[in-house]
Design an enzyme around this catalytic site. Structure first.
Site, mmCIF file in Angstrom:
data_model
loop_
_atom_site.group_PDB
_atom_site.id
_atom_site.type_symbol
_atom_site.label_atom_id
_atom_site.label_comp_id
_atom_site.label_asym_id
_atom_site.label_seq_id
_atom_site.Cartn_x
_atom_site.Cartn_y
_atom_site.Cartn_z
ATOM 1 C CE LYS A 156 -17.231 -1.375 -16.110
ATOM 2 N NZ LYS A 156 -17.672 -0.038 -16.504
ATOM 3 C CE1 TYR A 216 -14.257 -2.108 -14.019
ATOM 4 C CE2 TYR A 216 -13.368 -4.103 -15.022
ATOM 5 C CZ TYR A 216 -13.849 -2.809 -15.149
ATOM 6 O OH TYR A 216 -13.929 -2.231 -16.385
ATOM 7 C CB SER A 262 -15.320 -4.959 -19.250
ATOM 8 O OG SER A 262 -14.128 -5.687 -19.197
HETATM 9 P P1 NAD Z 1 -10.558 6.150 -16.686
HETATM 10 O O1 NAD Z 1 -10.379 5.910 -15.216
HETATM 11 O O2 NAD Z 1 -9.449 6.777 -17.437
HETATM 12 O O3 NAD Z 1 -11.884 7.012 -16.934
HETATM 13 C C1 NAD Z 1 -12.989 6.969 -16.064
HETATM 14 C C2 NAD Z 1 -13.425 8.406 -15.796
HETATM 15 O O4 NAD Z 1 -14.562 8.381 -14.945
HETATM 16 C C3 NAD Z 1 -12.346 9.236 -15.101
HETATM 17 O O5 NAD Z 1 -12.236 10.481 -15.747
HETATM 18 C C4 NAD Z 1 -12.876 9.397 -13.674
HETATM 19 O O6 NAD Z 1 -12.433 10.584 -13.095
HETATM 20 C C5 NAD Z 1 -14.377 9.343 -13.910
HETATM 21 N N1 NAD Z 1 -15.164 8.873 -12.758
HETATM 22 C C6 NAD Z 1 -14.978 7.739 -12.040
HETATM 23 N N2 NAD Z 1 -15.913 7.636 -11.074
HETATM 24 C C7 NAD Z 1 -16.709 8.735 -11.192
HETATM 25 C C8 NAD Z 1 -17.844 9.188 -10.492
HETATM 26 N N3 NAD Z 1 -18.347 8.516 -9.449
HETATM 27 N N4 NAD Z 1 -18.425 10.343 -10.892
HETATM 28 C C9 NAD Z 1 -17.919 11.046 -11.939
HETATM 29 N N5 NAD Z 1 -16.838 10.666 -12.633
HETATM 30 C C10 NAD Z 1 -16.231 9.503 -12.266
HETATM 31 O O7 NAD Z 1 -10.962 4.739 -17.325
HETATM 32 P P2 NAD Z 1 -11.084 4.328 -18.852
HETATM 33 O O8 NAD Z 1 -10.004 3.342 -19.143
HETATM 34 O O9 NAD Z 1 -11.257 5.509 -19.708
HETATM 35 O O10 NAD Z 1 -12.439 3.487 -18.785
HETATM 36 C C11 NAD Z 1 -13.698 4.081 -19.063
HETATM 37 C C12 NAD Z 1 -14.790 3.052 -18.829
HETATM 38 O O11 NAD Z 1 -14.533 1.903 -19.626
HETATM 39 C C13 NAD Z 1 -14.865 2.553 -17.379
HETATM 40 O O12 NAD Z 1 -16.213 2.388 -17.048
HETATM 41 C C14 NAD Z 1 -14.147 1.220 -17.440
HETATM 42 O O13 NAD Z 1 -14.610 0.331 -16.451
HETATM 43 C C15 NAD Z 1 -14.531 0.737 -18.839
HETATM 44 N N6 NAD Z 1 -13.561 -0.219 -19.395
HETATM 45 C C16 NAD Z 1 -12.236 0.111 -19.431
HETATM 46 C C17 NAD Z 1 -11.322 -0.809 -19.929
HETATM 47 C C18 NAD Z 1 -9.841 -0.505 -19.922
HETATM 48 O O14 NAD Z 1 -9.040 -1.440 -19.965
HETATM 49 N N7 NAD Z 1 -9.423 0.757 -19.903
HETATM 50 C C19 NAD Z 1 -11.769 -2.039 -20.411
HETATM 51 C C20 NAD Z 1 -13.132 -2.328 -20.370
HETATM 52 C C21 NAD Z 1 -14.026 -1.403 -19.858
HETATM 53 C C1 WQD Z 2 -2.439 -8.071 -20.188
HETATM 54 C C2 WQD Z 2 -1.427 -9.209 -20.216
HETATM 55 C C3 WQD Z 2 -0.785 -9.961 -18.037
HETATM 56 C C4 WQD Z 2 1.191 -6.264 -16.813
HETATM 57 C C5 WQD Z 2 -7.363 -5.832 -17.413
HETATM 58 C C6 WQD Z 2 -8.619 -6.072 -16.621
HETATM 59 C C7 WQD Z 2 -9.800 -6.159 -17.541
HETATM 60 C C8 WQD Z 2 -9.876 -4.963 -18.499
HETATM 61 C C9 WQD Z 2 -8.554 -4.632 -19.123
HETATM 62 C C10 WQD Z 2 -11.473 -3.343 -17.753
HETATM 63 C C11 WQD Z 2 -1.713 -10.309 -19.193
HETATM 64 C C12 WQD Z 2 0.406 -9.347 -18.751
HETATM 65 C C13 WQD Z 2 0.524 -7.227 -17.518
HETATM 66 C C14 WQD Z 2 2.577 -6.459 -16.520
HETATM 67 C C15 WQD Z 2 2.480 -8.551 -17.697
HETATM 68 N N1 WQD Z 2 -10.264 -3.774 -17.849
HETATM 69 N N2 WQD Z 2 1.134 -8.349 -17.959
HETATM 70 N N3 WQD Z 2 3.168 -7.606 -16.985
HETATM 71 O O1 WQD Z 2 -5.408 -8.308 -17.187
HETATM 72 O O2 WQD Z 2 -5.998 -8.596 -19.643
HETATM 73 O O3 WQD Z 2 -7.182 -6.913 -18.328
HETATM 74 O O4 WQD Z 2 -7.504 -4.619 -18.149
HETATM 75 O O5 WQD Z 2 -12.521 -3.881 -17.973
HETATM 76 O O6 WQD Z 2 -10.917 -6.241 -16.718
HETATM 77 O O7 WQD Z 2 -8.464 -7.292 -15.906
HETATM 78 O O8 WQD Z 2 -4.829 -6.506 -18.895
HETATM 79 O O9 WQD Z 2 -2.865 -5.129 -19.395
HETATM 80 O O10 WQD Z 2 -3.192 -6.008 -17.038
HETATM 81 O O11 WQD Z 2 -2.582 -7.605 -18.847
HETATM 82 O O12 WQD Z 2 3.074 -9.580 -18.066
HETATM 83 O O13 WQD Z 2 3.241 -5.649 -15.851
HETATM 84 O O14 WQD Z 2 -0.141 -8.672 -19.854
HETATM 85 O O15 WQD Z 2 -0.373 -11.080 -17.276
HETATM 86 O O16 WQD Z 2 -1.326 -11.530 -19.783
HETATM 87 P P1 WQD Z 2 -5.827 -7.706 -18.469
HETATM 88 P P2 WQD Z 2 -3.344 -6.218 -18.501
#
Ligand code: NAD
Ligand code: WQD
Length: 352
Positions: free
Chosen positions: A161, A157, A133
């Site tokens: 990562k 979190y 991330s």
């Molecule tokens: P998500 O929660 O929709 O998907 C994660 C999946 O992993 C789910 O299906 C959950 O049931 C499964 N899971 C969690 N813990 C588990 C465990 N211990 N054993 C087996 N399964 C497990 O999340 P997502 O948005 O699809 O994110 C996927 C990956 O990408 C995550 O590692 C997340 O940290 C990373 N990521 C997400 C974002 C984002 O904003 N969505 C941004 C950067 C990185």
């Molecule tokens: C985006 C913008 C908020 C909600 C998070 C995690 C990051 C990554 C992605 C996994 C910001 C604003 C939001 C609302 C708002 N995940 N906002 N009202 O914070 O950039 O990132 O998700 O790795 O680690 O921190 O994403 O969608 O929460 O916010 O005004 O109800 O929207 O302040 O500027 P963020 P977000």
């Protein structure tokens, strides 16, 4: 006796494949001809997502309901699927929850990945794509973020990562045959254009796009905009939103890179568009794409939020030949299709 002269399709184990990004990646993998086995404990997802992946692709997903901390289940899944590579999405991702329950996050995300890597090592599987991330970078010392930007995660979190990235770098130094891609996602949004799969957060969404979508569909009254006094063009926070289908396609390119052995042994790659959009840009684009009003109120800044960040995506372009294709309008239009076809997420009956 029948002989099959077709070469067996490459097989991939996808941890967390029922989740938001995982399910979209499964669609792309199946459409590209991979055999896909998903290992998920469904702690933040529904098996219904995989049924819909099958409906979109007309292909079968092998499912293993298990936790990544269960080494025996992992070894079974790796052996029975004859996986050549793993795409590792499984993990917990709620920033606030990670502050309240850090041990739960280290247990799932870090210990879970230790167990996964041990199982891979035991089974001779040496290629992994890891969901990292942009949060590993923390407070920007310069923008856009390049992959060599200093690390300074600001919550447990993000620290998990970075810990997993460090563990994978150590594994790569110790085991030079391993091929590892660390994909650093920016802000994934959007949904599959079929409207059949998308993001289905439990409870009140933390993230902007699903909240906006729930306001537009009438599930919530209005959006809280967290802060309008940042040093950004309109005062609201700026992020690099990336369409989840673009992101999913980036995983295929990364897998390809690992299989071809190009791109180094353990390589970090930003997956973003390179463009920043403000909260109000997203609201406006969503209103246009949906034809619905999104009422909002300006509120104080959300603690821990950064003012603005976006990606330098040139490493992805150079190593993967990948760049995001889809616009903010596409992200909003596809989110809206998913949300309006499935007002209650996967609990909604299929309407198309
Ligand atoms: P998500 O929660 O929709 O998907 C994660 C999946 O992993 C789910 O299906 C959950 O049931 C499964 N899971 C969690 N813990 C588990 C465990 N211990 N054993 C087996 N399964 C497990 O999340 P997502 O948005 O699809 O994110 C996927 C990956 O990408 C995550 O590692 C997340 O940290 C990373 N990521 C997400 C974002 C984002 O904003 N969505 C941004 C950067 C990185
Ligand atoms: C985006 C913008 C908020 C909600 C998070 C995690 C990051 C990554 C992605 C996994 C910001 C604003 C939001 C609302 C708002 N995940 N906002 N009202 O914070 O950039 O990132 O998700 O790795 O680690 O921190 O994403 O969608 O929460 O916010 O005004 O109800 O929207 O302040 O500027 P963020 P977000």
């Amino acid at each position: 006796m029948q002989t099959n002269t077709m070469p067996a399709a490459a097989s991939v184990l996808v941890t967390g494949g029922a989740g938001y990004i995982g399910s979209h990646t499964c669609v792309e993998l199946l459409q590209a001809g991979y055999r896909v086995t998903v290992l998920d404990n469904y702690c933040n997802s529904s098996p219904e997502a995989l049924a819909r992946v099958e409906r979109i692709t007309g292909k079968t997903v092998q499912r293993v309901q298990a936790d990544i901390r269960d080494g025996a289940a992992l070894r079974d899944a790796l052996r029975s699927s004859q996986a050549q590579a793993v795409i590792h999405f499984a993990g917990l991702k709620a920033v606030g929850e990670s502050v309240a329950e850090p041990l739960h996050y280290y247990d799932n995300n870090v210990l879970g990945t230790v167990r996964l890597l041990q199982a891979m090592q035991d089974c001779g599987v040496e290629q992994i794509v890891f969901s990292s991330s942009a949060t590993v970078y923390g407070d920007p010392v310069r923008l856009p973020y390049t992959e060599d930007h200093p690390f300074a995660p600001t919550n447990p979190y993000g620290q998990t990562k970075l810990d997993v990235e460090n563990m994978l770098r150590a594994q790569s130094r110790a085991k030079p045959h391993w091929r590892i891609a660390l994909l650093r996602y920016f802000n994934p949004v959007g949904a599959h254009p079929s409207g059949l799969i998308g993001e289905d957060p439990q409870g009140v969404p933390n993230n902007l796009m699903p909240f906006v979508a729930q306001v537009a569909v009438g599930r919530r009254q209005s959006l809280n905009v967290w802060g309008s006094d940042y040093d950004t063009p309109d005062g609201t926070g700026v992020r690099d939103y990336i369409h989840v289908v673009d992101l999913a396609q980036g995983h295929l390119r990364a897998l390809d890179m690992l299989q071809r052995g190009t791109g180094g042994q353990c390589t970090a790659i930003n997956l973003g568009t390179g463009q920043g959009c403000s909260v109000l840009d997203v609201v406006q684009a969503f209103e246009q794409a949906s034809g619905r009003k999104v009422p909002y109120q300006i509120q104080p800044r959300r603690p821990g939020d950064l003012p603005a960040y976006w990606a330098d995506p040139s490493t992805a372009q150079r190593l993967l030949g990948w760049q995001a294709q889809r616009s903010l309008h596409d992200m909003c239009a596809d989110t809206w299709r998913w949300q309006s076809m499935n007002p209650q997420g996967y609990a909604s009956p299929v309407t198309a």
